[in-house]
Scaffold this motif. Structure first.
Motif, PDB file in Angstrom:
ATOM      1  N   TYR B  12       2.371   2.792   0.208  1.00 16.16           N
ATOM      2  CA  TYR B  12       2.452   1.440  -0.343  1.00 16.16           C
ATOM      3  C   TYR B  12       1.778   1.394  -1.714  1.00 16.16           C
ATOM      4  N   ARG B  13       0.646   2.059  -1.833  1.00 18.98           N
ATOM      5  CA  ARG B  13      -0.072   2.071  -3.108  1.00 18.98           C
ATOM      6  C   ARG B  13       0.714   2.795  -4.182  1.00 18.98           C
ATOM      7  N   GLU B  14       1.586   3.692  -3.742  1.00 20.63           N
ATOM      8  CA  GLU B  14       2.405   4.419  -4.710  1.00 20.63           C
ATOM      9  C   GLU B  14       3.687   3.675  -5.063  1.00 20.63           C
ATOM     10  N   GLY B  15       3.844   2.476  -4.501  1.00 22.95           N
ATOM     11  CA  GLY B  15       4.959   1.637  -4.906  1.00 22.95           C
ATOM     12  C   GLY B  15       6.081   1.496  -3.909  1.00 22.95           C
ATOM     13  N   PRO B  17       7.195  -0.609  -0.984  1.00 19.36           N
ATOM     14  CA  PRO B  17       6.854  -1.806  -0.219  1.00 19.36           C
ATOM     15  C   PRO B  17       7.239  -1.708   1.254  1.00 19.36           C
ATOM     16  N   ASP B  18       8.201  -0.858   1.587  1.00 21.52           N
ATOM     17  CA  ASP B  18       8.612  -0.714   2.988  1.00 21.52           C
ATOM     18  C   ASP B  18       7.481  -0.137   3.845  1.00 21.52           C
ATOM     19  N   MET B  20       4.419  -0.976   3.951  1.00 23.11           N
ATOM     20  CA  MET B  20       3.573  -2.021   4.545  1.00 23.11           C
ATOM     21  C   MET B  20       4.244  -2.561   5.810  1.00 23.11           C
ATOM     22  N   VAL B  24       2.634  -3.056   9.569  1.00 23.87           N
ATOM     23  CA  VAL B  24       2.689  -4.310  10.315  1.00 23.87           C
ATOM     24  C   VAL B  24       3.301  -4.084  11.697  1.00 23.87           C
TER      25      VAL B  24
END
Lengths: 194, 194
Positions: B12-15, B17-18, B20, B24
């Motif tokens: 996620y930090r590398e871009g 978004p999936d 995250m 969840v």
């Protein structure tokens, strides 16, 4: 070991926090205490049964969607690709490289030859002293650039061509850069400021 | 081996978004189960669940420790506490009692099956869940953090701001009460006492 301590250690063993050295005394106590074994079975059984029971309610898809939206809104930008080098126009490079290589090779040979000839033909300091001429001071800077020979003119013309080639030749590596550096050094020796 | 949640967080930090969404989903049951049992109603639980993830998404870049689960449930614990403080205080089942001093919890109708009704495993799980709801908040939280989140007692104690011995004691009380309330269910199911 009393039952109170045994039940503490039992819970820690179930969570993976009991040090290995404390396991044998616990096992010995459990082997001889039915009440603690029943406690162990009850704790394990209720936890397992609870985990297997589905929740009476689940998170609504609307909430999951909002979380996903927020994650996308705040997602860090992907890392930028490494900056690419300025694209080299093959046509210009192909045109200039052979000429530059040849010119640098010729330049090197000419400069070396010229230096050698000058060294051989120039009077030595003792000879100058015998003639009574003043010896040039070593501290004096070289004479400013004056075109006195055809070789020098050709060298300067070649250096100008190299400077005009600019970025295309900057991308050159290996022997090209080595020759360019050598040419620069030799011209500086001749009194040119590059 | 790298914990999967740490891998997803890094992605996620590398871009991505999936990534995250994977986090969840991975924690959907344990986290929502924890919040649902610690709150009064569904609306509260969903709001808190959403807020937990909003805070994770907002602050994930500042979190550099490897124990993501502990951090996640600490956020949930804090939000549950805050929500409880803002709302009308819950009736303390152990503090209030009648003139005889009998705690309220002993005077509430017990969730026992009808006479003669067989108890299957699924129903037992549901009754365990209902019984967990009757536990005092601190004991309920320890039971849920250990059972749902599978956190070690050291982390549970840290989240609750207490000592590991206190966390163990709360778990003992929780297991003891659940055994008392569910004894008949266990006898019907297994022919054994819990």
């Amino acid at each position: 070991m009393n039952c109170h301590t045994a039940r503490d250690h039992l819970l820690l063993a179930q969570s993976g926090e009991l040090s290995p050295g404390r396991r044998p005394p616990l096992d010995r106590h459990l082997a001889g205490c039915a009440a603690c074994r029943a406690y162990r079975d009850a704790a394990d059984g209720m936890a397992a049964q609870y985990r297997e029971t589905p929740l009476e309610r689940d998170v609504s898809p609307f909430i999951l969607h909002r979380i996903d939206e927020e994650a996308r809104r705040r997602a860090p930008a992907p890392a930028a690709p490494a900056a690419r080098e300025r694209p080299i126009q093959p046509g210009i490079l192909e045109l200039w490289r052979p000429a530059a290589l040849s010119g640098l090779a010729a330049l090197t040979l000419l400069l070396l030859g010229g230096l050698l000839l000058r060294h051989l033909s120039a009077p030595s300091a003792p000879e100058v002293a015998q003639r009574g001429e003043p010896l040039p001071s070593p501290a004096e800077p070289p004479a400013p650039a004056v075109w006195t020979t055809d070789v020098d003119a050709e060298l300067h013309q070649l250096w100008t061509l190299l400077a005009d080639a600019g970025a295309e030749l900057e991308s050159a590596n290996g022997p090209d850069e080595s020759l360019e550096s050598l040419a620069g050094d030799l011209l500086e020796l001749e009194g040119w400021s590059i | 081996m790298e914990q999967p949640e740490w891998v997803w967080l890094t992605e996620y930090r590398e871009g991505n978004p999936d990534a995250m969404g994977k986090l969840v989903e991975h924690y959907r049951r344990p986290l929502f189960g924890f919040i649902l049992r610690m709150t009064e109603g569904r609306d509260d639980a969903e709001e808190i669940f959403q807020e937990v993830w909003f805070r994770v998404i907002k602050s994930q870049h500042r979190y550099h420790h490897r124990n993501f689960k502990s951090w996640l449930f600490r956020i949930a614990h804090n939000l549950v506490i805050d929500r409880a403080r803002k709302q009308r205080p819950m009736v303390d089942l152990q503090a209030q009692g009648d003139d005889a001093g009998d705690p309220l919890e002993n005077r509430l109708p017990a969730t026992e099956p009808e006479a003669g009704a067989m108890v299957d495993a699924k129903a037992l799980g549901q009754r365990i869940a209902a019984a967990v709801q009757r536990l005092p908040p601190e004991q309920r939280e320890v039971f849920l953090l250990r059972t749902e989140a599978e956190l070690p007692f050291k982390k549970i104690a840290s989240i609750q701001g207490t000592s590991i011995n206190t966390a163990l004691a709360r778990m003992h009380y929780a297991v003891g009460k659940l055994r008392d309330w569910l004894e008949s269910d266990y006898q019907q199911l297994t022919g054994m006492t819990p």
